[in-house]
Design a protein around this motif. Sequence first.
Motif, short mmCIF file in Angstrom:
data_model
loop_
_atom_site.label_atom_id
_atom_site.label_comp_id
_atom_site.label_asym_id
_atom_site.label_seq_id
_atom_site.Cartn_x
_atom_site.Cartn_y
_atom_site.Cartn_z
N ASP A 1 -8.78 8.25 5.60
CA ASP A 1 -9.59 7.09 6.00
C ASP A 1 -8.66 5.97 6.43
N TRP B 1 -2.16 10.48 -3.62
CA TRP B 1 -2.85 11.13 -2.51
C TRP B 1 -2.88 12.64 -2.68
N CYS C 1 -5.99 -2.03 6.03
CA CYS C 1 -4.61 -2.28 5.58
C CYS C 1 -3.73 -2.90 6.66
N ALA D 1 -8.00 2.24 4.60
CA ALA D 1 -8.86 1.36 5.38
C ALA D 1 -8.48 -0.10 5.13
N SER E 1 0.81 -1.21 0.00
CA SER E 1 0.00 0.00 0.00
C SER E 1 0.85 1.27 0.00
N ASN F 1 -9.95 3.50 8.61
CA ASN F 1 -10.89 2.61 9.28
C ASN F 1 -10.39 1.16 9.30
N ALA G 1 -6.60 6.91 1.31
CA ALA G 1 -7.47 5.77 1.61
C ALA G 1 -6.63 4.59 2.08
N VAL H 1 -7.33 12.39 -1.35
CA VAL H 1 -7.93 11.30 -0.58
C VAL H 1 -6.85 10.29 -0.19
#
Length: 372
Positions: A158, A127, A138, A136, A118, A160, A134, A132
Motif C-alpha cells: 500500500d 513487513w 509517507c 500510505a 518509516s 497510496n 504499509a 503487509v
Amino acid sequence: MSKGEGESSVDINITVKFSGRSIPVSIANNSTIKDLKSHLQTLTNVLPRGQKLIFKGKLLVDAMTLKESEVMNGAKLMLMASQGLHQGGGPILKEAQTRPISRTQNDYKKPDARIEISMDKNCLERWKATGVVALADCNLKAIPDEVWDCGSSARVLDVNNNSIRDVPSKISCLNSIQKLFLNANGISDEAIHWEGLTSLKHLTVLSISHNNLTSLPSAIGSLTSLRQLFVAYNRLTSLPNEIRFLTQLEVLKVNNNRITTVPACIGECKSLIEVELSANLLSELPETFGNLLNLKALYLSNNGLKCLPSTLFMECLQLSTLDLHNTEITMDALRQIEGWEDFDERRRSKHQKQLDFRVTSSAAFDEGADKN
C-alpha cells in the motif's frame, strides 16, 4: 434527421457562450435546436435535457429549426446548464482541471525525515512477518529499496497518497503479492513498467485510481487472478479488448474517466458482480452486458446513455441495483425493455423502498434509491 431535411440546407457559423467560453459551431441552418444540443453535448459535457439555449432573450424550442428560430450566420447564443445534468466529470468550464487528485498545499511540505522514520531497522522484519507493507501517506517519491527485500513474503503493498512517479519492473520480485494499492500518486502511463506488474500471477486486487493514466495496456489481460480492478478518476478513453481474459474479475470500477465505448468482449468477464461506469462519455453499452449472469450492481450515472442493452433485465437475473442518475434514459424506454417488471420487483424486494423518480418534461429517468 433534422426537421427541415427536405429544404435547402446552408451551413452557418454561430457562437455559443457557456461558462466563460465562446464555443464556435458550424451547423446546417435546417438543423433543429435538439440537433444543436446533441452537438453541444460533446463540447460541453452537458446532457441535452440539461441545456437551455437562449437567443435574443428567448428560450429556443427543441422542435424548431435554427432557421425558424431566426438564428442566422454569426449569431451568438447563450447556453445555461442545469446542475448535475452532465456526462463525465462535469461541464467543461473555462479552466477545466485535468488532474482529479485532491491535495492540499501542505501535502507537499511534509519533511523528508518522515521517510527516514518509516524506514527504521525493524520495518523489514515487520513487513516480512505480517506480509503487509504499509507506506500510505509517507511523502514518498519512490518505492523504497527495502520493499524489494521482502520478496515472496509480501502479500499487500500500500503506497497510496504519495508522489511516486515510477513503478519499476523489479516489482516482479514481490511474486506472492495479492493486493497492490497505488492510488493518488499522479502516476502517468509511462511510469508503470507493466512487464513487471503483469508478472504478479497471485494478484487479486489492483487499485490505481486518482492518477493520470490515459490507457490500460493489453498486458493487463495477463493478470488472470484479478478479482477487483479499480482505475477510477483517471483519463482513460477506452478499455482494452484483453480485459476479456480477466474471467475471475468480480468488481470493475472505472468511473470518472473519459471512456466513450466499452468493448463487446466485456461479456466474457462472466464473474463480474459490480460494474461502476459513472461519469464517463458513454452513449451506449454493448449487448454483451446481457452475458454477465452474476451482475448485481451497475452504476451508469452521468453518461450520455439513451438506452440499455435489450437483454440486460432478461438475462442478468441477479441485477438489483441500477444507478441511472443524469442520463438520457427515459422511463418509457425502460418500460419497453423485456424483463423490466421482474427487475423492478427484485430491486424493490432488496431495497424495500420506492424508486426515487425525478422526471423532467422529457420524461427522463433517475434512480437514486439504490445508491447508499
